[in-house]
Design a protein around this motif. Structure first.
Motif, PDB file in Angstrom:
ATOM      1  N   GLY A  82      -9.065  -6.886  -0.997  1.00 65.49           N
ATOM      2  CA  GLY A  82      -8.865  -7.162   0.421  1.00 65.49           C
ATOM      3  C   GLY A  82      -8.360  -6.000   1.244  1.00 65.49           C
ATOM      4  O   GLY A  82      -8.450  -6.029   2.476  1.00 65.49           O
ATOM      5  N   LYS A  83      -7.827  -4.961   0.610  1.00 61.53           N
ATOM      6  CA  LYS A  83      -7.280  -3.821   1.343  1.00 61.53           C
ATOM      7  C   LYS A  83      -8.264  -2.656   1.424  1.00 61.53           C
ATOM      8  O   LYS A  83      -7.896  -1.564   1.879  1.00 61.53           O
ATOM      9  CB  LYS A  83      -5.988  -3.347   0.676  1.00 61.53           C
ATOM     10  N   GLU A  84      -9.499  -2.863   1.029  1.00 61.88           N
ATOM     11  CA  GLU A  84     -10.478  -1.779   1.084  1.00 61.88           C
ATOM     12  C   GLU A  84     -10.801  -1.412   2.533  1.00 61.88           C
ATOM     13  O   GLU A  84     -10.729  -2.248   3.432  1.00 61.88           O
ATOM     14  CB  GLU A  84     -11.765  -2.176   0.349  1.00 61.88           C
ATOM     15  N   ASN A  85     -11.134  -0.146   2.727  1.00 62.72           N
ATOM     16  CA  ASN A  85     -11.426   0.360   4.068  1.00 62.72           C
ATOM     17  C   ASN A  85     -12.880   0.060   4.440  1.00 62.72           C
ATOM     18  O   ASN A  85     -13.727   0.954   4.532  1.00 62.72           O
ATOM     19  CB  ASN A  85     -11.158   1.867   4.123  1.00 62.72           C
ATOM     20  N   LEU A  86     -13.154  -1.231   4.634  1.00 63.98           N
ATOM     21  CA  LEU A  86     -14.495  -1.697   4.974  1.00 63.98           C
ATOM     22  C   LEU A  86     -14.412  -2.762   6.068  1.00 63.98           C
ATOM     23  O   LEU A  86     -13.458  -3.545   6.091  1.00 63.98           O
ATOM     24  CB  LEU A  86     -15.198  -2.297   3.754  1.00 63.98           C
ATOM     25  N   PRO A  87     -15.392  -2.821   6.965  1.00 67.03           N
ATOM     26  CA  PRO A  87     -15.375  -3.890   7.975  1.00 67.03           C
ATOM     27  C   PRO A  87     -15.341  -5.282   7.362  1.00 67.03           C
ATOM     28  O   PRO A  87     -14.594  -6.153   7.830  1.00 67.03           O
ATOM     29  CB  PRO A  87     -16.686  -3.648   8.741  1.00 67.03           C
ATOM     30  N   SER A  88     -16.106  -5.521   6.305  1.00 67.49           N
ATOM     31  CA  SER A  88     -16.122  -6.842   5.673  1.00 67.49           C
ATOM     32  C   SER A  88     -14.759  -7.186   5.084  1.00 67.49           C
ATOM     33  O   SER A  88     -14.313  -8.338   5.168  1.00 67.49           O
ATOM     34  CB  SER A  88     -17.188  -6.886   4.579  1.00 67.49           C
ATOM     35  N   ALA A  89     -14.094  -6.199   4.503  1.00 70.65           N
ATOM     36  CA  ALA A  89     -12.775  -6.442   3.922  1.00 70.65           C
ATOM     37  C   ALA A  89     -11.751  -6.781   5.006  1.00 70.65           C
ATOM     38  O   ALA A  89     -10.895  -7.653   4.819  1.00 70.65           O
ATOM     39  CB  ALA A  89     -12.320  -5.219   3.126  1.00 70.65           C
TER      40      ALA A  89
END
Length: 233
Positions: A82-89
């Motif tokens: 959940g902490k990934e640097n992605l718009p979906s995350a």
């Protein structure tokens, strides 16, 4: 009588040399040309950098969403990814955060929770799209302004040609050609900066729209999942 042979091709090549045209130009036209060249370099840097970045974002978001829907434990997936640097995350994080806030009370307001979760997901999608669209403003500005800046250089070069005619009282091609050539070269540089910017703006806008559609589908499906969970809470 021997007629001298003039090497027209050599003279034409020298006259049409970009370096020669730039060096012979008036200081105002030089400033215009230099500004347009810098804008062109800036545009191409954005096109190359943002193009690779946007392509990677789309690919990683698709993979993230596919792995999310395959998981059996949403909480565990969120803790791990959940902490990934992605718009979906970040959309997932907004939904989970609002879910936890809305369901921590003993008595859960289901309709209120649904409204808040929907708002949180929509806001997250809108924020991600705004973030992706920031660089498009530069491309739009260059695409809209560069031709007019080049046109200003054109007008100034033509004015210089008329001034030369008045000063020398001679309207021959040799007098007016340098100013006109500089003027047209300024226009060409303006188009050289504007055309790639407009094409890239349209292509990136289309790509961002596809990213937005994907995020909206992900948010809607995730909202439906949370809504079903609320029915059993």
């Amino acid at each position: 009588m021997t007629v001298p042979i003039v090497d027209l091709s050599a003279n034409a090549a020298a006259t049409l040399s970009p370096y020669t045209l730039f060096m012979q130009a008036d200081i105002v036209v030089k400033v215009v040309m230099a500004g347009l060249l810098l804008a062109s370099i800036w545009t191409w840097a954005i096109i190359i950098g943002f193009g690779f970045s946007l392509s990677g974002i789309r690919r990683k978001c698709l993979k993230f969403e596919q792995e999310f829907w395959r998981t059996d434990d949403i909480d565990r997936f969120f803790e791990n990814r959940g902490k990934e640097n992605l718009p979906s995350a970040r959309v997932l994080q907004a939904g989970i955060t609002e879910w936890r806030r809305s369901t921590k009370q003993k008595v859960v307001d289901r309709e209120g929770a649904r409204d808040r979760i929907s708002t949180a997901l929509s806001s997250a999608v809108g924020g991600e799209v705004d973030l992706l669209s920031d660089r498009l403003n530069i491309l739009a500005t260059v695409g809209a302004v560069a031709p007019f800046v080049g046109l200003f250089g054109t007008v100034w070069g033509i004015m210089r040609s008329f001034t030369a005619i008045a000063a020398q009282q001679n309207s021959s091609l040799a007098v007016v050609a340098p100013g006109i050539a500089e003027a047209l070269f300024a226009t060409a540089i303006g188009l050289f900066a504007a055309i790639p910017a407009v094409i890239a703006y349209n292509r990136f806008s289309h790509a961002i729209n596809k990213v937005e559609s994907g995020l909206n589908r992900f948010a809607d499906t995730f909202y439906a999942t949370l809504s079903r969970e609320l029915e059993h809470s």
